[in-house]
Design a protein around this motif. Structure first.
Motif, PDB file in Angstrom:
ATOM      1  N   UNK A  42     -93.259  66.365  -6.270  1.00 17.67           N
ATOM      2  CA  UNK A  42     -93.609  65.880  -7.614  1.00 17.67           C
ATOM      3  C   UNK A  42     -92.641  66.428  -8.661  1.00 17.67           C
ATOM      4  N   UNK A  43     -92.316  67.711  -8.555  1.00 18.75           N
ATOM      5  CA  UNK A  43     -91.422  68.332  -9.528  1.00 18.75           C
ATOM      6  C   UNK A  43     -90.029  67.729  -9.457  1.00 18.75           C
ATOM      7  N   UNK A  44     -89.534  67.526  -8.242  1.00 23.85           N
ATOM      8  CA  UNK A  44     -88.177  66.994  -8.104  1.00 23.85           C
ATOM      9  C   UNK A  44     -88.088  65.556  -8.586  1.00 23.85           C
ATOM     10  N   UNK A  45     -89.178  64.786  -8.420  1.00 22.87           N
ATOM     11  CA  UNK A  45     -89.169  63.405  -8.911  1.00 22.87           C
ATOM     12  C   UNK A  45     -89.236  63.362 -10.438  1.00 22.87           C
ATOM     13  N   UNK A  46     -90.040  64.255 -11.021  1.00 23.53           N
ATOM     14  CA  UNK A  46     -90.247  64.238 -12.471  1.00 23.53           C
ATOM     15  C   UNK A  46     -89.058  64.826 -13.218  1.00 23.53           C
ATOM     16  N   UNK A  47     -88.408  65.837 -12.628  1.00 23.99           N
ATOM     17  CA  UNK A  47     -87.347  66.525 -13.346  1.00 23.99           C
ATOM     18  C   UNK A  47     -87.931  67.492 -14.361  1.00 23.99           C
TER      19      UNK A  47
END
Length: 290
Positions: A42-47
């Motif tokens: 989730x973090x890597x997708x959101x930035x």
């Protein structure tokens, strides 16, 4: 360094702490690892563009993942009988590893994890984040969908449940001596010897999986079950630290059949939590015992 690179670096720096948060939330090592991995996705997708505190942001993500798991689990366990015994953290009897120490900070013994299993999801989140990780209620409130005042009440209700949890004696070697005496008496079939090391109100809880939890109350009843166990052929009792306290791993023909965590208070056993779920036992890493 690009954003994906420094975000990955920050995530790895936080991984052990995030796993500790997830374990306190879920009481399952496998689910905690899954929650941390989902948080990374989730973090890597959101930035992280515009995020002031990466640590707090990552904590919020993993907590929301855990809250979803808790809510789904609650609906699945509507017919579950008894209190689920969480996954134990097994360490060598000589001491815990640094990573296990992070999981077990704040005296997260197995008895406390059992109590956390009885809390409603939002109560568990509010209590763990505030009382164990010192997050303020104004940060906790959005995660549980409540006002800060309501989040405070959730933590307060949870705290009242947790306050009755027995805290084990600080001397682990003394705990181990009591557990050794328990098994010696069980092997010899000495009821009096067993009752001598058991608190009169001792509770034995055995989670055997498939929605089956057996709970036994009182020294005489627990001693009787211990004598039956002591006569089991081929059982090997291996000392271990279970969530930082005295415990054992029981094997038969090299295969684990149960993990037993003991809470010893003033040299008396007040609680025994047994994880005997075959599906979870098969995932245990016993190499730590040597």
């Amino acid at each position: 360094m690009t954003e994906p690179d420094w975000l990955a670096e920050d995530f790895e720096r936080n991984r052990i702490r995030l796993r500790a948060v997830a374990y306190r939330m879920l009481g399952s090592l496998a689910e905690a690892d899954d929650a941390v991995q989902e948080a990374w996705l989730r973090a890597s997708r959101a930035g992280a563009d515009g995020i002031d505190s990466i640590d707090a942001w990552l904590t919020t993500i993993v907590v929301r993942v855990c809250l979803n798991v808790l809510r789904a689990r609650k609906s699945r366990r509507e017919e579950f009988m008894g209190v689920h015994v969480p996954d134990p953290v097994i360490s060598h009897p000589d001491g815990v590893t640094p990573e296990d120490a992070a999981l077990l900070a704040d005296a997260v013994g197995l008895a406390l994890q059992v109590v956390l299993e009885t809390l409603a999801p939002a109560e568990r989140v509010a209590f763990v984040l505030h009382d164990m990780f010192d997050l303020p209620f104004d940060e906790i409130a959005p995660t549980v969908g409540r006002t800060p005042a309501a989040a405070r009440q959730l933590a307060s209700r949870a705290r009242r449940r947790v306050q009755g949890t027995e805290v084990a004696d600080p001397d682990v070697s003394g705990q181990q001596e009591v557990v050794e005496a328990f098994f010696a008496a069980a092997h010899e079939g000495e009821l009096n010897g067993l009752i001598a090391v058991l608190d009169p109100d001792v509770v034995l809880r055995s989670d055997e999986g498939a929605a089956s939890v057996v709970t036994v109350h009182g020294a005489a009843a627990v001693a009787g079950r211990a004598v039956m166990f002591g006569q089991r052929r081929g059982a090997i009792v291996r000392p271990a630290l279970v969530n930082g306290a005295a415990g054992v791993v029981v094997t038969v023909d090299g295969r684990p059949v149960s993990v037993m965590g003991f809470t010893v208070v003033q040299s008396k056993i007040v609680e025994i939590n047994v994880m005997a779920d075959p599906s979870r036992l098969g995932r245990l890493d016993l190499t730590v015992l040597g």
